[in-house]
Design a protein around this motif. Structure first.
Motif, PDB file in Angstrom:
ATOM      1  N   GLN A   1       1.416  11.231   6.416  1.00  0.00           N
ATOM      2  CA  GLN A   1       2.773  11.400   6.286  1.00  0.00           C
ATOM      3  C   GLN A   1       3.457  11.292   4.636  1.00  0.00           C
ATOM      4  O   GLN A   1       4.183  12.001   4.417  1.00  0.00           O
ATOM      5  N   LEU A   2       2.476  10.354   4.051  1.00  0.00           N
ATOM      6  CA  LEU A   2       3.033   9.696   2.813  1.00  0.00           C
ATOM      7  C   LEU A   2       3.251  10.865   1.944  1.00  0.00           C
ATOM      8  O   LEU A   2       4.352  11.205   1.087  1.00  0.00           O
ATOM      9  N   PRO A   3       2.266  11.970   1.654  1.00  0.00           N
ATOM     10  CA  PRO A   3       2.492  13.020   0.934  1.00  0.00           C
ATOM     11  C   PRO A   3       3.935  13.942   1.105  1.00  0.00           C
ATOM     12  O   PRO A   3       4.531  14.528   0.204  1.00  0.00           O
ATOM     13  N   LEU A   4       3.929  14.102   2.316  1.00  0.00           N
ATOM     14  CA  LEU A   4       5.460  14.821   2.693  1.00  0.00           C
ATOM     15  C   LEU A   4       6.638  14.206   2.408  1.00  0.00           C
ATOM     16  O   LEU A   4       7.278  14.599   2.045  1.00  0.00           O
ATOM     17  N   ILE A   5       6.550  12.834   2.670  1.00  0.00           N
ATOM     18  CA  ILE A   5       7.724  11.920   2.454  1.00  0.00           C
ATOM     19  C   ILE A   5       8.052  12.142   1.050  1.00  0.00           C
ATOM     20  O   ILE A   5       9.182  12.181   0.461  1.00  0.00           O
ATOM     21  N   ALA A   6       6.917  12.069   0.244  1.00  0.00           N
ATOM     22  CA  ALA A   6       6.965  12.046  -1.378  1.00  0.00           C
ATOM     23  C   ALA A   6       7.571  13.439  -1.837  1.00  0.00           C
ATOM     24  O   ALA A   6       8.318  13.476  -2.576  1.00  0.00           O
ATOM     25  N   ALA A   7       7.147  14.382  -0.865  1.00  0.00           N
ATOM     26  CA  ALA A   7       7.661  15.828  -1.346  1.00  0.00           C
ATOM     27  C   ALA A   7       9.127  15.824  -1.102  1.00  0.00           C
ATOM     28  O   ALA A   7      10.002  16.376  -2.025  1.00  0.00           O
ATOM     29  N   SER A   8       9.784  15.179  -0.153  1.00  0.00           N
ATOM     30  CA  SER A   8      11.019  15.328   0.102  1.00  0.00           C
ATOM     31  C   SER A   8      11.860  14.378  -0.540  1.00  0.00           C
ATOM     32  O   SER A   8      12.956  14.867  -1.275  1.00  0.00           O
ATOM     33  N   ILE A   9      11.178  13.357  -1.156  1.00  0.00           N
ATOM     34  CA  ILE A   9      12.009  12.576  -1.839  1.00  0.00           C
ATOM     35  C   ILE A   9      12.245  13.017  -3.343  1.00  0.00           C
ATOM     36  O   ILE A   9      13.201  13.319  -4.076  1.00  0.00           O
ATOM     37  N   GLY A  10      10.904  13.857  -3.675  1.00  0.00           N
ATOM     38  CA  GLY A  10      10.935  14.587  -5.080  1.00  0.00           C
ATOM     39  C   GLY A  10      12.025  15.587  -5.173  1.00  0.00           C
ATOM     40  O   GLY A  10      12.447  15.632  -6.275  1.00  0.00           O
ATOM     41  N   GLN A  11      12.238  16.189  -4.031  1.00  0.00           N
ATOM     42  CA  GLN A  11      13.251  17.266  -3.841  1.00  0.00           C
ATOM     43  C   GLN A  11      14.752  16.630  -3.766  1.00  0.00           C
ATOM     44  O   GLN A  11      15.504  17.514  -3.466  1.00  0.00           O
TER      45      GLN A  11
ATOM     46  N   TYR B   1       0.776  -1.164   0.070  1.00  0.00           N
ATOM     47  CA  TYR B   1      -0.038  -0.241   0.131  1.00  0.00           C
ATOM     48  C   TYR B   1       0.944   1.451  -0.163  1.00  0.00           C
ATOM     49  O   TYR B   1       0.431   2.266  -0.870  1.00  0.00           O
ATOM     50  N   VAL B   2       1.873   1.251   0.882  1.00  0.00           N
ATOM     51  CA  VAL B   2       2.741   2.484   0.794  1.00  0.00           C
ATOM     52  C   VAL B   2       3.453   2.759  -0.382  1.00  0.00           C
ATOM     53  O   VAL B   2       3.620   3.817  -0.921  1.00  0.00           O
ATOM     54  N   ALA B   3       4.042   1.622  -0.967  1.00  0.00           N
ATOM     55  CA  ALA B   3       4.590   1.758  -2.393  1.00  0.00           C
ATOM     56  C   ALA B   3       3.571   1.996  -3.415  1.00  0.00           C
ATOM     57  O   ALA B   3       4.103   3.223  -4.069  1.00  0.00           O
ATOM     58  N   GLN B   4       2.588   1.669  -3.306  1.00  0.00           N
ATOM     59  CA  GLN B   4       1.773   2.116  -4.368  1.00  0.00           C
ATOM     60  C   GLN B   4       1.189   3.785  -4.276  1.00  0.00           C
ATOM     61  O   GLN B   4       1.172   4.445  -5.157  1.00  0.00           O
ATOM     62  N   VAL B   5       1.158   4.189  -2.851  1.00  0.00           N
ATOM     63  CA  VAL B   5       0.745   5.465  -2.963  1.00  0.00           C
ATOM     64  C   VAL B   5       1.824   6.370  -3.208  1.00  0.00           C
ATOM     65  O   VAL B   5       1.710   7.606  -3.884  1.00  0.00           O
ATOM     66  N   LEU B   6       2.961   5.938  -2.948  1.00  0.00           N
ATOM     67  CA  LEU B   6       4.396   6.754  -3.143  1.00  0.00           C
ATOM     68  C   LEU B   6       4.439   6.754  -4.523  1.00  0.00           C
ATOM     69  O   LEU B   6       4.753   7.888  -5.467  1.00  0.00           O
ATOM     70  N   SER B   7       4.054   5.631  -5.472  1.00  0.00           N
ATOM     71  CA  SER B   7       4.331   5.557  -6.825  1.00  0.00           C
ATOM     72  C   SER B   7       3.353   6.491  -7.435  1.00  0.00           C
ATOM     73  O   SER B   7       3.728   7.204  -8.303  1.00  0.00           O
ATOM     74  N   GLN B   8       2.182   6.617  -6.828  1.00  0.00           N
ATOM     75  CA  GLN B   8       1.092   7.649  -7.363  1.00  0.00           C
ATOM     76  C   GLN B   8       1.623   9.123  -7.306  1.00  0.00           C
ATOM     77  O   GLN B   8       1.573   9.894  -8.253  1.00  0.00           O
TER      78      GLN B   8
END
Ligand SMILES: Cc1cc2nc3c(=O)[nH]c(=O)nc-3n(C[C@H](O)[C@H](O)[C@H](O)COP(=O)(O)O)c2cc1C
Ligand code: SF4
Ligand code: SF4
Length: 253
Positions: free
Chosen positions: A134-144, A13-20
């Motif tokens: 948390q996941l959108p914030l994590i994705a934003a950090s990874i994106g940067q 689930y976590v991988a799929q949300v981050l993938s999106q």
């Protein structure tokens, strides 16, 4: 690219949300088809559940032979409680540092010892909702491509990973103590679902191979007859519930 392993659906689930969020393609480590080659400068994400304050064997085996180079590597580890120094075990496996590492709380799946239970539906829901925030914030950090660590190591983290984990792995991360109730209806689902093909069915009833098991407890949690036990302490334990559609549409183990 995101690579993930998930015993019972949390990490998937976590991988799929981050993938999106990241628009990255997402591959399960248990699929047999070959991976596409990583492109130059492409980032690599690794998502998995923490086992015994470390990294599941199936994940270590998968990653050990990958050539990762100097690309940006991030990891999100899902855990029921705390993750010790699992990030260091991952780095040892990869033979390099990861650039960003996060842990997120998800419903607990470990039930084999006294005192370890699946979470109540309310607690499981609370954990999933916290992680969803948390996941959108994590994705934003990874994106940067930030270099950071946001980890819940818990108390006595070093001792858990470096003293308890080897003992746990040697004595408790084994399929030798699985057994089956008479109520098993020989449906074969446990064998079909096992990520390491450790289970074979004789007359429809499972036997464990004692060689490949990665300890994920997918067989225990997904048996429709609740017929699988591990040792003496699981008989009163509940299987992990599925996420409700409200919290994670379409995600099942
Ligand atoms: C064998 C085993 C060991 C585990 N060890 C830990 C642990 O050390 N710390 C922790 O917080 N959770 C631990 N857990 C719980 C899982 O890490 C957690 O429930 C995870 O989200 C499961 O993800 P999955 O559904 O993708 O398999 C363990 C679970 C199993 C099956
Ligand atoms: S999933 Fe459960 S009922 Fe089906 S074969 Fe396995 S142990 Fe038996
Ligand atoms: S035998 Fe059960 S615990 Fe072991 S790898 Fe297969 S599904 Fe997971």
């Amino acid at each position: 690219m995101i690579l993930y392993f998930s015993g019972t659906g949390n990490s998937r689930y976590v991988a799929q949300v981050l993938s999106q969020h990241l628009h990255e393609d997402c591959y399960s480590m248990e699929d047999n088809h070959p991976l596409r080659p990583l492109e130059d400068n492409e980032t690599l994400g690794i998502v998995f559940p923490v086992y015994a304050w470390g990294v599941p064997r199936i994940v270590r085996t998968f990653l050990r032979h990958m050539t990762i180079g100097s690309r940006y590597v991030w990891t999100v580890m899902t855990c029921g409680d705390d993750m010790g120094h699992a990030d260091s075990i991952l780095e040892k496996t990869l033979r390099r540092k990861v650039d960003a590492a996060f842990s997120v709380g998800m419903p607990n799946t470990y039930v084999c010892l006294p005192g370890f239970e699946t979470d109540s539906p309310a607690l499981a829901q609370q954990k999933v909702e916290h992680t969803q925030r948390q996941l959108p914030l994590i994705a934003a950090s990874i994106g940067q491509r930030l270099r950071l660590r946001q980890l819940t190591r818990g108390s006595h983290a070093w001792a858990k990973t470096y003293l308890l984990r080897p003992l746990f792995q040697a004595l408790l991360l084994t399929d030798r103590y699985f057994w089956v109730h008479d109520r098993c209806n020989a449906c074969g689902l446990c064998a079909a679902k096992c990520p390491t093909h450790d289970i074979t069915c004789t007359d429809g009833h499972p036997t464990w191979g004692h060689s490949h098991c990665t300890g994920c407890l997918r067989c225990f949690h997904s048996c429709p007859r609740r017929a699988i036990e591990w040792g003496r302490f699981t008989q009163e334990k509940q299987q992990k519930g599925q996420f409700s559609p409200r919290t994670a549409a379409g995600v099942h183990c």
